[in-house]
Design a protein around this motif. Sequence first.
Motif, PDB file in Angstrom:
ATOM      1  N   ALA A  89       0.829  -1.203   0.000  1.00 43.16           N
ATOM      2  CA  ALA A  89       0.000   0.000   0.000  1.00 43.16           C
ATOM      3  C   ALA A  89       0.865   1.254   0.000  1.00 43.16           C
ATOM      4  CB  ALA A  89      -0.924   0.002   1.219  1.00 43.16           C
ATOM      5  N   LEU A  90       2.002   1.163   0.692  1.00 41.52           N
ATOM      6  CA  LEU A  90       2.907   2.301   0.786  1.00 41.52           C
ATOM      7  C   LEU A  90       3.457   2.688  -0.585  1.00 41.52           C
ATOM      8  CD1 LEU A  90       4.536   4.137   2.875  1.00 41.52           C
ATOM      9  CD2 LEU A  90       6.374   2.498   2.550  1.00 41.52           C
ATOM     10  N   LEU A  91       3.943   1.702  -1.326  1.00 41.87           N
ATOM     11  CA  LEU A  91       4.550   1.976  -2.625  1.00 41.87           C
ATOM     12  C   LEU A  91       3.539   2.489  -3.640  1.00 41.87           C
ATOM     13  CD1 LEU A  91       6.958  -1.087  -2.953  1.00 41.87           C
ATOM     14  CD2 LEU A  91       7.582   1.282  -2.491  1.00 41.87           C
ATOM     15  N   HIS A  92       2.304   2.003  -3.545  1.00 43.46           N
ATOM     16  CA  HIS A  92       1.270   2.396  -4.510  1.00 43.46           C
ATOM     17  C   HIS A  92       0.400   3.537  -4.010  1.00 43.46           C
ATOM     18  CE1 HIS A  92       2.112  -0.942  -7.249  1.00 43.46           C
ATOM     19  NE2 HIS A  92       2.221  -1.706  -6.188  1.00 43.46           N
ATOM     20  N   ASN A  93       0.714   4.021  -2.790  1.00 38.84           N
ATOM     21  CA  ASN A  93      -0.052   5.117  -2.202  1.00 38.84           C
ATOM     22  C   ASN A  93      -1.544   4.777  -2.150  1.00 38.84           C
ATOM     23  OD1 ASN A  93      -0.321   7.591  -0.946  1.00 38.84           O
ATOM     24  ND2 ASN A  93      -0.502   8.734  -2.860  1.00 38.84           N
ATOM     25  N   LYS A  94      -1.836   3.552  -1.691  1.00 44.89           N
ATOM     26  CA  LYS A  94      -3.216   3.100  -1.590  1.00 44.89           C
ATOM     27  C   LYS A  94      -3.588   2.882  -0.127  1.00 44.89           C
ATOM     28  CE  LYS A  94      -3.346   0.762  -6.088  1.00 44.89           C
ATOM     29  NZ  LYS A  94      -3.600  -0.530  -6.784  1.00 44.89           N
ATOM     30  N   ASN A  95      -4.855   2.542   0.091  1.00 35.57           N
ATOM     31  CA  ASN A  95      -5.300   2.259   1.456  1.00 35.57           C
ATOM     32  C   ASN A  95      -4.775   0.910   1.922  1.00 35.57           C
ATOM     33  OD1 ASN A  95      -6.720   4.661   1.439  1.00 35.57           O
ATOM     34  ND2 ASN A  95      -8.673   3.716   0.946  1.00 35.57           N
ATOM     35  N   ASN A  96      -4.691   0.727   3.229  1.00 36.60           N
ATOM     36  CA  ASN A  96      -4.262  -0.555   3.779  1.00 36.60           C
ATOM     37  C   ASN A  96      -5.215  -1.662   3.336  1.00 36.60           C
ATOM     38  OD1 ASN A  96      -2.048   0.384   5.463  1.00 36.60           O
ATOM     39  ND2 ASN A  96      -3.591   1.316   6.782  1.00 36.60           N
ATOM     40  N   MET A 111       8.252   3.850   9.425  1.00 40.09           N
ATOM     41  CA  MET A 111       8.917   4.836   8.584  1.00 40.09           C
ATOM     42  C   MET A 111       7.853   5.461   7.703  1.00 40.09           C
ATOM     43  SD  MET A 111      12.127   2.458   7.487  1.00 40.09           S
ATOM     44  CE  MET A 111      12.318   1.061   8.589  1.00 40.09           C
ATOM     45  N   HIS A 112       7.668   6.737   7.803  1.00 33.83           N
ATOM     46  CA  HIS A 112       6.608   7.409   7.064  1.00 33.83           C
ATOM     47  C   HIS A 112       6.934   7.509   5.572  1.00 33.83           C
ATOM     48  CE1 HIS A 112       4.257   8.532  10.610  1.00 33.83           C
ATOM     49  NE2 HIS A 112       5.421   8.756  11.209  1.00 33.83           N
ATOM     50  N   ARG A 113       5.898   7.425   4.775  1.00 28.71           N
ATOM     51  CA  ARG A 113       6.049   7.434   3.321  1.00 28.71           C
ATOM     52  C   ARG A 113       6.808   8.675   2.836  1.00 28.71           C
ATOM     53  NH1 ARG A 113       3.903   8.657  -1.712  1.00 28.71           N
ATOM     54  NH2 ARG A 113       3.717   6.820  -3.057  1.00 28.71           N
ATOM     55  N   LYS A 114       6.491   9.822   3.396  1.00 28.98           N
ATOM     56  CA  LYS A 114       7.114  11.075   2.949  1.00 28.98           C
ATOM     57  C   LYS A 114       8.619  11.083   3.181  1.00 28.98           C
ATOM     58  CE  LYS A 114       6.096  13.459   7.317  1.00 28.98           C
ATOM     59  NZ  LYS A 114       7.496  13.549   7.772  1.00 28.98           N
ATOM     60  N   ASP A 115       9.086  10.239   4.119  1.00 35.37           N
ATOM     61  CA  ASP A 115      10.521  10.150   4.397  1.00 35.37           C
ATOM     62  C   ASP A 115      11.173   8.966   3.689  1.00 35.37           C
ATOM     63  OD1 ASP A 115      10.429  12.327   6.266  1.00 35.37           O
ATOM     64  OD2 ASP A 115       9.598  10.940   7.754  1.00 35.37           O
TER      65      ASP A 115
END
Length: 239
Positions: A89-96, A111-115
């Motif tokens: 979900a993190l890599l595709h910027n989708k919901n869990n 580790m937050h996506r923006k970082d």
Amino acid sequence: MNCNTCSSHACVRQVPVFRSLSDEELVIIESITESHDYKKGSQVCREGEPSEALFVVKSGLIKLTKNSKEGKQHIVRFLFPGDYFGQFALLHNKNNDVTAEIIESGVVCRMHRKDFIPLLEQNAGLAFSFLMSVSEQLHLAEESAGAMHMFEVEKRLARLLVYLYTRNLNTPAVTVQALRQSVDLPSAQKEVAAMIGTTAETLSRKLNKLEALKIIAMHKRTVNILEMEALIQIAEIRD
């Protein structure tokens, strides 16, 4: 839930995907990592909610679940120290796509996506290592899904017991030579049964059968493995 950033060092360095990185790269990863204490029964993330972090299990035990269209909860897998989740979900910027519930109290790092995404973009070595790790998880998921249809319940149960034992010790199953080992079933029998695609009644019968054969000995949720080699043969695990 207390934040404890000082434990991020141990958290990052115990995860296989980061082991090939240099000390300088690990310091960078640690600088964007924070850790939180979670109590039994709490949730790290929920299915359907926006995903904005990669999670790493530092200690404790986590159950990943997913709801079917009929509203029934399905156990995807259990996570042990060193495992991580949320990467798809993190890599595709989708919901869990899963809910992560704490089964045994412990510490989870995030580790937050923006970082994290900028680090992947700037570091080819980290990106490749992360890609290979994700690929391995996909392979294991496909193998597990295939086993649900191909293998008998007894074989699936044996594989789960061997997995639980070797996962905790990080020891290849086929090299285990000890005469007696113990594992704790990570959840109630009904949930463990669902994990291997059977009913609680069938799971109980299979455990009783293994006990009658003196391959295991049960004490509540603790399974004492008396004959590891016999269990490995039932599981048909090859080196």
